[in-house]
Design a protein around this motif. Sequence first.
Motif, PDB file in Angstrom:
ATOM      1  N   VAL A 180      40.357  -2.242  38.519  1.00 52.04           N
ATOM      2  CA  VAL A 180      40.602  -2.910  39.801  1.00 52.04           C
ATOM      3  C   VAL A 180      39.484  -3.899  40.094  1.00 52.04           C
ATOM      4  N   ASN A 181      38.258  -3.512  39.852  1.00 50.81           N
ATOM      5  CA  ASN A 181      37.122  -4.397  40.127  1.00 50.81           C
ATOM      6  C   ASN A 181      37.141  -5.647  39.248  1.00 50.81           C
ATOM      7  N   LYS A 182      37.653  -5.519  38.021  1.00 48.11           N
ATOM      8  CA  LYS A 182      37.750  -6.677  37.142  1.00 48.11           C
ATOM      9  C   LYS A 182      38.842  -7.646  37.594  1.00 48.11           C
ATOM     10  N   VAL A 183      39.857  -7.120  38.252  1.00 48.53           N
ATOM     11  CA  VAL A 183      40.995  -7.947  38.657  1.00 48.53           C
ATOM     12  C   VAL A 183      40.768  -8.600  40.024  1.00 48.53           C
ATOM     13  N   ILE A 184      39.976  -7.964  40.879  1.00 44.73           N
ATOM     14  CA  ILE A 184      39.752  -8.488  42.231  1.00 44.73           C
ATOM     15  C   ILE A 184      39.359  -9.967  42.235  1.00 44.73           C
ATOM     16  N   PRO A 185      38.467 -10.431  41.352  1.00 47.97           N
ATOM     17  CA  PRO A 185      38.124 -11.862  41.379  1.00 47.97           C
ATOM     18  C   PRO A 185      39.299 -12.786  41.066  1.00 47.97           C
ATOM     19  N   LYS A 186      40.348 -12.240  40.457  1.00 49.23           N
ATOM     20  CA  LYS A 186      41.502 -13.058  40.070  1.00 49.23           C
ATOM     21  C   LYS A 186      42.597 -13.076  41.135  1.00 49.23           C
ATOM     22  N   ILE A 187      42.457 -12.247  42.156  1.00 54.11           N
ATOM     23  CA  ILE A 187      43.496 -12.144  43.190  1.00 54.11           C
ATOM     24  C   ILE A 187      43.274 -13.238  44.230  1.00 54.11           C
ATOM     25  N   HIS A 188      44.234 -14.160  44.328  1.00 56.69           N
ATOM     26  CA  HIS A 188      44.123 -15.291  45.250  1.00 56.69           C
ATOM     27  C   HIS A 188      45.081 -15.161  46.432  1.00 56.69           C
ATOM     28  N   HIS A 189      45.943 -14.187  46.418  1.00 60.70           N
ATOM     29  CA  HIS A 189      46.885 -13.967  47.513  1.00 60.70           C
ATOM     30  C   HIS A 189      47.191 -12.472  47.549  1.00 60.70           C
ATOM     31  N   ILE A 190      47.311 -11.916  48.738  1.00 59.02           N
ATOM     32  CA  ILE A 190      47.516 -10.474  48.902  1.00 59.02           C
ATOM     33  C   ILE A 190      48.902 -10.197  49.469  1.00 59.02           C
ATOM     34  N   HIS A 191      49.578  -9.205  48.898  1.00 57.44           N
ATOM     35  CA  HIS A 191      50.756  -8.628  49.521  1.00 57.44           C
ATOM     36  C   HIS A 191      50.331  -7.338  50.203  1.00 57.44           C
ATOM     37  N   ALA A 192      50.310  -7.368  51.513  1.00 52.51           N
ATOM     38  CA  ALA A 192      49.793  -6.239  52.293  1.00 52.51           C
ATOM     39  C   ALA A 192      50.909  -5.242  52.571  1.00 52.51           C
ATOM     40  N   ARG A 193      51.142  -4.423  51.583  1.00 60.72           N
ATOM     41  CA  ARG A 193      52.118  -3.338  51.701  1.00 60.72           C
ATOM     42  C   ARG A 193      51.466  -2.081  51.149  1.00 60.72           C
ATOM     43  N   VAL A 194      51.646  -0.973  51.821  1.00 58.16           N
ATOM     44  CA  VAL A 194      51.037   0.292  51.410  1.00 58.16           C
ATOM     45  C   VAL A 194      52.045   1.098  50.605  1.00 58.16           C
ATOM     46  N   GLY A 195      51.655   1.461  49.391  1.00 51.58           N
ATOM     47  CA  GLY A 195      52.492   2.315  48.552  1.00 51.58           C
ATOM     48  C   GLY A 195      51.794   3.633  48.285  1.00 51.58           C
ATOM     49  N   PHE A 196      52.426   4.435  47.442  1.00 51.25           N
ATOM     50  CA  PHE A 196      51.808   5.699  47.038  1.00 51.25           C
ATOM     51  C   PHE A 196      52.226   6.007  45.609  1.00 51.25           C
ATOM     52  N   GLU A 197      51.945   7.203  45.149  1.00 47.27           N
ATOM     53  CA  GLU A 197      52.116   7.511  43.731  1.00 47.27           C
ATOM     54  C   GLU A 197      53.559   7.415  43.241  1.00 47.27           C
ATOM     55  N   GLN A 198      54.535   7.554  44.139  1.00 47.67           N
ATOM     56  CA  GLN A 198      55.931   7.590  43.726  1.00 47.67           C
ATOM     57  C   GLN A 198      56.771   6.428  44.239  1.00 47.67           C
ATOM     58  N   SER A 199      56.178   5.534  44.982  1.00 49.42           N
ATOM     59  CA  SER A 199      56.950   4.414  45.529  1.00 49.42           C
ATOM     60  C   SER A 199      56.006   3.293  45.956  1.00 49.42           C
ATOM     61  N   PRO A 200      56.443   2.041  45.843  1.00 48.74           N
ATOM     62  CA  PRO A 200      55.601   0.926  46.270  1.00 48.74           C
ATOM     63  C   PRO A 200      55.565   0.744  47.784  1.00 48.74           C
ATOM     64  N   GLN A 201      56.241   1.625  48.532  1.00 45.30           N
ATOM     65  CA  GLN A 201      56.247   1.461  49.986  1.00 45.30           C
ATOM     66  C   GLN A 201      56.379   2.800  50.688  1.00 45.30           C
ATOM     67  N   VAL A 202      55.408   3.115  51.545  1.00 42.59           N
ATOM     68  CA  VAL A 202      55.547   4.286  52.411  1.00 42.59           C
ATOM     69  C   VAL A 202      56.516   3.936  53.528  1.00 42.59           C
TER      70      VAL A 202
END
Length: 275
Positions: A180-202
């Motif tokens: 995750v720390n290696k990828v953070i510098p490459k993230i230029h836009h965020i999708h602010a959605r909370v997921g969990f272990e079994q689904s991309p959306q609570v």
Amino acid sequence: MNTAKYLYPYWGSEQYNPKVFLDLVISNSFDGIEINMPNDTVFKTAFYYSINSVRQVNPNFICGLQQVFGVKKETSQDYLAKVLKHLEGMVHYQPNFINSHTGKDHYSFSDNCKIIDEIEEFSIKHHIPVYHEIHRGRFTFHSTNTLKYLEVFPNLKFVGDLSHWCVVSESMLQDQENVVNKVIPKIHHIHARVGFEQSPQVNNPFVPEWDAYLNQFMQWWQNIIDYHTPYRVMTITPEFGPFPYMPQTPLTKTPLANQHELNLEMKNYLKSHLI
């Protein structure tokens, strides 16, 4: 207070024509939109005039377009030709950026590299930033697998939607902090959605049972903002979606929460909690 810019997703608002949708976005104090354009000539024409009308009033209004296709059995060559044609059609709208759902998880590494290379060439040619979304089913479907592509394309830019890696790994990435720390510098836009272990959306990130998950995603988003603040203003799309992302009750198919209200609440929550 953070200086991020907040975009509203067209996903889940497909019942609206462009003018009504843009009026909804502006009336709720969003800074722009993110949209996967319907394959409809009437819609596209109306969108072109509507978005330009908005820009005349507010030149800083942000337009993010999406390159997303459904599942189809096709060769990587056919897929690439389709994607490039679609991308060329977006130039007309002068987007601030394009969110590309790039490649397929089952294509070979070399085939996905060819696809990425061509899309990056499109970006350079037209001076339009292309951000490749972290998403299941794409070349970015898996955390360490994504790092392999960064070795070949160190300048890749991503849409950060870490909920998909949570589902793929059935974890909250607690054992993948280094990735995750290696990828953070490459993230230029965020999708602010909370997921969990079994689904991309609570079902609703603001109820007590999901506190730990909301806190984890907030930490990731804060880390992204912290890294990029000296260089750019981060764009964020609160991106809670409709069914099947939104759970619903059996038989009545009633959504367990209101998608529109969640995205509004998420924007306000991020504005007050991100630094």
